[in-house]
Design a protein around this motif. Structure first.
Motif, PDB file in Angstrom:
ATOM      1  N   LEU A 352       0.727  -1.075   0.064  1.00  0.00           N
ATOM      2  CA  LEU A 352      -0.088  -0.053  -0.048  1.00  0.00           C
ATOM      3  C   LEU A 352       0.857   1.139   0.103  1.00  0.00           C
ATOM      4  O   LEU A 352       0.514   2.086  -0.647  1.00  0.00           O
ATOM      5  CB  LEU A 352      -1.064   0.101   1.155  1.00  0.00           C
ATOM      6  CG  LEU A 352      -2.064   0.980   1.241  1.00  0.00           C
ATOM      7  CD1 LEU A 352      -2.955   1.132   0.139  1.00  0.00           C
ATOM      8  CD2 LEU A 352      -2.983   0.890   2.563  1.00  0.00           C
ATOM      9  N   GLY A 353       1.862   1.368   0.857  1.00  0.00           N
ATOM     10  CA  GLY A 353       3.015   2.509   0.574  1.00  0.00           C
ATOM     11  C   GLY A 353       3.583   2.931  -0.530  1.00  0.00           C
ATOM     12  O   GLY A 353       3.392   4.032  -0.836  1.00  0.00           O
ATOM     13  N   LEU A 354       3.825   1.610  -1.188  1.00  0.00           N
ATOM     14  CA  LEU A 354       4.437   1.804  -2.593  1.00  0.00           C
ATOM     15  C   LEU A 354       3.342   2.437  -3.726  1.00  0.00           C
ATOM     16  O   LEU A 354       3.819   3.151  -4.366  1.00  0.00           O
ATOM     17  CB  LEU A 354       5.179   0.594  -2.869  1.00  0.00           C
ATOM     18  CG  LEU A 354       6.352   0.052  -2.249  1.00  0.00           C
ATOM     19  CD1 LEU A 354       6.572  -1.406  -2.627  1.00  0.00           C
ATOM     20  CD2 LEU A 354       7.388   0.935  -2.587  1.00  0.00           C
ATOM     21  N   VAL A 355       2.132   1.846  -3.732  1.00  0.00           N
ATOM     22  CA  VAL A 355       1.173   2.107  -4.334  1.00  0.00           C
ATOM     23  C   VAL A 355       0.688   3.638  -4.078  1.00  0.00           C
ATOM     24  O   VAL A 355       0.717   4.501  -5.177  1.00  0.00           O
ATOM     25  CB  VAL A 355      -0.214   1.307  -4.171  1.00  0.00           C
ATOM     26  CG1 VAL A 355      -1.314   1.857  -5.153  1.00  0.00           C
ATOM     27  CG2 VAL A 355       0.104  -0.023  -4.791  1.00  0.00           C
ATOM     28  N   VAL A 356       0.506   3.835  -2.974  1.00  0.00           N
ATOM     29  CA  VAL A 356       0.002   5.304  -2.679  1.00  0.00           C
ATOM     30  C   VAL A 356       1.393   6.434  -2.937  1.00  0.00           C
ATOM     31  O   VAL A 356       0.945   7.413  -3.609  1.00  0.00           O
ATOM     32  CB  VAL A 356      -0.229   5.590  -1.045  1.00  0.00           C
ATOM     33  CG1 VAL A 356      -0.305   6.932  -0.639  1.00  0.00           C
ATOM     34  CG2 VAL A 356      -1.530   4.640  -0.767  1.00  0.00           C
ATOM     35  N   VAL A 360       0.553   9.447  -5.295  1.00  0.00           N
ATOM     36  CA  VAL A 360       0.930  10.784  -5.018  1.00  0.00           C
ATOM     37  C   VAL A 360       2.097  11.627  -5.903  1.00  0.00           C
ATOM     38  O   VAL A 360       2.047  12.556  -6.193  1.00  0.00           O
ATOM     39  CB  VAL A 360       1.444  10.720  -3.301  1.00  0.00           C
ATOM     40  CG1 VAL A 360       2.092  12.180  -2.926  1.00  0.00           C
ATOM     41  CG2 VAL A 360       0.531  10.554  -2.528  1.00  0.00           C
ATOM     42  N   ARG A 361       3.114  10.908  -6.236  1.00  0.00           N
ATOM     43  CA  ARG A 361       4.034  11.228  -7.013  1.00  0.00           C
ATOM     44  C   ARG A 361       3.604  11.667  -8.513  1.00  0.00           C
ATOM     45  O   ARG A 361       3.937  12.890  -9.024  1.00  0.00           O
ATOM     46  CB  ARG A 361       5.331  10.215  -7.176  1.00  0.00           C
ATOM     47  CG  ARG A 361       6.492  10.838  -7.969  1.00  0.00           C
ATOM     48  CD  ARG A 361       7.399   9.862  -8.453  1.00  0.00           C
ATOM     49  NE  ARG A 361       6.664   8.782  -9.507  1.00  0.00           N
ATOM     50  CZ  ARG A 361       6.347   8.985 -10.564  1.00  0.00           C
ATOM     51  NH1 ARG A 361       6.787  10.309 -11.213  1.00  0.00           N
ATOM     52  NH2 ARG A 361       5.795   8.262 -11.550  1.00  0.00           N
ATOM     53  N   ALA A 362       2.984  11.016  -9.036  1.00  0.00           N
ATOM     54  CA  ALA A 362       2.379  10.913 -10.443  1.00  0.00           C
ATOM     55  C   ALA A 362       1.191  12.079 -10.497  1.00  0.00           C
ATOM     56  O   ALA A 362       1.076  12.581 -11.627  1.00  0.00           O
ATOM     57  CB  ALA A 362       1.836   9.660 -10.899  1.00  0.00           C
ATOM     58  N   ASN A 363       0.535  12.134  -9.574  1.00  0.00           N
ATOM     59  CA  ASN A 363      -0.519  13.223  -9.691  1.00  0.00           C
ATOM     60  C   ASN A 363      -0.344  14.409  -8.352  1.00  0.00           C
ATOM     61  O   ASN A 363      -1.346  15.243  -8.287  1.00  0.00           O
ATOM     62  CB  ASN A 363      -1.757  12.351  -9.186  1.00  0.00           C
ATOM     63  CG  ASN A 363      -2.121  11.194 -10.148  1.00  0.00           C
ATOM     64  OD1 ASN A 363      -2.523  11.239 -11.295  1.00  0.00           O
ATOM     65  ND2 ASN A 363      -1.983  10.050  -9.974  1.00  0.00           N
ATOM     66  N   ILE A 408      -2.433  13.363   3.292  1.00  0.00           N
ATOM     67  CA  ILE A 408      -2.155  12.796   2.089  1.00  0.00           C
ATOM     68  C   ILE A 408      -3.105  11.597   1.540  1.00  0.00           C
ATOM     69  O   ILE A 408      -3.405  11.484   0.707  1.00  0.00           O
ATOM     70  CB  ILE A 408      -0.659  12.134   1.837  1.00  0.00           C
ATOM     71  CG1 ILE A 408       0.550  13.364   2.165  1.00  0.00           C
ATOM     72  CG2 ILE A 408      -0.234  11.151   0.655  1.00  0.00           C
ATOM     73  CD1 ILE A 408       1.927  12.885   2.412  1.00  0.00           C
ATOM     74  N   GLU A 409      -3.352  10.895   2.791  1.00  0.00           N
ATOM     75  CA  GLU A 409      -4.423   9.845   2.598  1.00  0.00           C
ATOM     76  C   GLU A 409      -5.552  10.162   2.078  1.00  0.00           C
ATOM     77  O   GLU A 409      -6.388   9.813   1.230  1.00  0.00           O
ATOM     78  CB  GLU A 409      -4.236   8.847   3.865  1.00  0.00           C
ATOM     79  CG  GLU A 409      -3.371   7.876   4.004  1.00  0.00           C
ATOM     80  CD  GLU A 409      -3.264   7.373   5.300  1.00  0.00           C
ATOM     81  OE1 GLU A 409      -4.334   7.526   5.928  1.00  0.00           O
ATOM     82  OE2 GLU A 409      -2.381   6.612   5.703  1.00  0.00           O
ATOM     83  N   ASN A 410      -6.118  11.498   2.812  1.00  0.00           N
ATOM     84  CA  ASN A 410      -7.376  12.151   2.290  1.00  0.00           C
ATOM     85  C   ASN A 410      -7.225  12.610   0.694  1.00  0.00           C
ATOM     86  O   ASN A 410      -8.242  12.393   0.104  1.00  0.00           O
ATOM     87  CB  ASN A 410      -7.583  13.363   3.133  1.00  0.00           C
ATOM     88  CG  ASN A 410      -7.715  12.891   4.747  1.00  0.00           C
ATOM     89  OD1 ASN A 410      -8.192  11.654   4.812  1.00  0.00           O
ATOM     90  ND2 ASN A 410      -7.743  13.839   5.405  1.00  0.00           N
ATOM     91  N   ASN A 411      -6.074  13.300   0.356  1.00  0.00           N
ATOM     92  CA  ASN A 411      -5.908  13.799  -0.878  1.00  0.00           C
ATOM     93  C   ASN A 411      -6.255  12.406  -1.811  1.00  0.00           C
ATOM     94  O   ASN A 411      -6.956  12.523  -2.864  1.00  0.00           O
ATOM     95  CB  ASN A 411      -4.689  14.263  -1.148  1.00  0.00           C
ATOM     96  CG  ASN A 411      -4.491  15.597  -0.684  1.00  0.00           C
ATOM     97  OD1 ASN A 411      -5.335  16.266  -0.046  1.00  0.00           O
ATOM     98  ND2 ASN A 411      -3.352  16.155  -0.242  1.00  0.00           N
ATOM     99  N   VAL A 412      -5.494  11.297  -1.598  1.00  0.00           N
ATOM    100  CA  VAL A 412      -5.372  10.066  -2.530  1.00  0.00           C
ATOM    101  C   VAL A 412      -7.014   9.589  -2.430  1.00  0.00           C
ATOM    102  O   VAL A 412      -7.395   9.163  -3.540  1.00  0.00           O
ATOM    103  CB  VAL A 412      -4.615   9.156  -1.825  1.00  0.00           C
ATOM    104  CG1 VAL A 412      -4.590   7.827  -2.383  1.00  0.00           C
ATOM    105  CG2 VAL A 412      -3.138   9.267  -2.053  1.00  0.00           C
TER     106      VAL A 412
END
Length: 437
Positions: A352-356, A360-363, A408-412
């Motif tokens: 999950l950490g890697l996916v998030v 985050v990086r891409a968007n 960050i999680e909320n943004n995702v």
């Protein structure tokens, strides 16, 4: 410096490093010379210890230090040159054969994976919603009133009923024998509030002061007292005193006692509603965020770096032992916690950490300072002195980092929900409160 990068399997790589022997020897000599200026040894004045004596005493440890430093620097430079994102620490071993005047090493390590995110538009996610009803406000008011209830002794002719506070003597026996914790005098509890096992409450309900009653009681198999769990006992209980509960009226006096600024019934209900709405918002965010994270994991393809998984397993085991320690468990720091018990959760966290992180990086979903500030203010709003709570958060970088992680999680979650197939589902306030987390 010659660098070769070899793919061993999936995420595992190998770099061959070469260092000139002369560079190592020069650095060792430099450090020993510096050490000789300050080292203290019996029989010599400070700074006057002969170089050969310093080298004999400290040569090995200084050489080991230099090797660690130089190989580490060479590895970092090589990894940067090859644009590798290294996961964890490399395993470094010296090669048996090296070119003349060189020392060669193999560094085996893992890299972070390429994360392939699936089509978020095809993901189906259930999004919960809930409202704060008047019934929820009434229920909270009842809890606040119960917390402030007073008790007055009932008349001798009256019987014990739900809501009363009773004072009793009791003694229990199993197979005719007393057991630890089975006897007490002047013991108080509230009838009908689940403080005692059901058979005990049923026996006391309806009794009058001075009466005694015997009854059988079956301890549940999962009862906290292991010695009596799953066994049947015979009890005798004598009722000494009954006190009726008096709940304060819902009026301005209650509002004032609760520190409500607008000390009216309307002000009290409004304050309760505001606090409940804040709690509902946080709970809904947590539930909907969990649904988003499940969808992200299901839609992503990636290999897991074992180094990251092992590090997470270590953190989880340490956390579990700290939790046991905080509960007063003896030798908690040595508690045997098998890796396989926590591995599935550790793998999920790393995945999950890697996916998030990739999302985050891409968007560009990083937490903005104003978002962090707004979240801190929201967390502080339910306290008596919000400004002090805000200062408490901003005074510690770790606390602020936790807030940043939540933002960050909320943004995702918002980003994913805007793209996914969302199925909206309304649930009641009670259903939301009953759910864990």
């Amino acid at each position: 410096m010659a660098v070769t990068v070899e793919t061993l399997e999936k995420l595992e790589r190998k770099i061959t490093l070469s260092l000139p022997v002369e560079v190592i020897q020069n650095e060792v000599s430099k450090r020993l010379t510096k050490l000789a200026r300050t080292v203290k040894m019996d029989g010599f004045r400070p700074g006057k210890v002969p170089m050969n004596v310093v080298a004999q005493r400290y040569g090995y440890s200084v050489h080991y230090e230099v090797m660690n430093d130089k190989v580490g620097e060479a590895f970092s430079a090589a990894a940067n040159e090859a644009k590798l994102r290294v996961a964890g620490q490399p395993r470094i071993s010296e090669k048996e054969e090296s070119p003349e005047g060189q020392m060669s090493f193999d560094a085996v390590f893992e890299v972070f994976p390429e994360v392939k995110l699936g089509d978020l538009g095809a993901a189906e996610i259930e999004r919960l919603s809930s409202d704060v009803s008047d019934a929820a406000i009434d229920k909270t008011l009842d809890i606040l009133r119960k917390q402030r209830r007073t008790f007055a002794q009932k008349a001798a002719t009256e019987a014990a009923a739900d809501g009363d506070r009773v004072t009793v003597n009791f003694e229990g026996k199993i197979d005719g024998e007393p057991f630890q914790g089975g006897k007490a005098d002047d013991f108080q509890f509230l009838v009908g509030e689940g403080q005692m096992l059901k058979e005990f409450e049923d026996a006391v309900r309806g009794m009058k002061v001075g009466e005694s009653r015997t009854f059988p009681l079956s301890f549940p198999a999962d009862y906290h007292g292991k010695d009596v769990a799953g066994k049947q006992a015979d009890f005798m209980v004598t009722l000494n005193k009954i006190e009726a509960a008096h709940l304060p009226e819902v009026n301005e006096a209650l509002a004032k006692s609760l520190g409500i600024a607008d000390a009216t019934v309307e002000g009290l209900r409004s304050d309760i509603k505001k606090n409940l709405e804040r709690e509902v918002k946080f709970r809904l965010q947590a539930r909907n965020k969990a649904a988003v994270m499940d969808a992200l994991i299901a839609n992503a393809e990636l290999d897991l770096p074992n180094a990251s998984v092992q590090a997470e397993i270590g953190r989880m085991i340490e956390g579990a032992r700290n939790d046991l320690k905080s509960r007063g468990i003896k030798d908690a720091d040595k508690a045997p916690i098998p890796e396989e018990v926590v591995r599935p959760q550790a793998e999920r966290r790393v995945r999950l950490g890697l996916v998030v992180a990739e999302l985050v990086r891409a968007n560009e979903l990083q937490a903005k300072p104003e978002q962090i500030k707004a979240h801190v203010q929201e967390l502080a709003a339910s306290y008596e002195k919000p400004s002090e709570v805000e200062r408490w958060y901003y005074s510690d970088m770790n606390r602020l980092a936790e807030v940043e992680g939540v933002v960050i999680e909320n943004n995702v979650a918002e980003f994913v929900l805007a793209k996914a197939k969302v199925v909206d589902k309304a649930i009641t306030f009670d259903e939301l409160m009953a759910q864990q987390g």
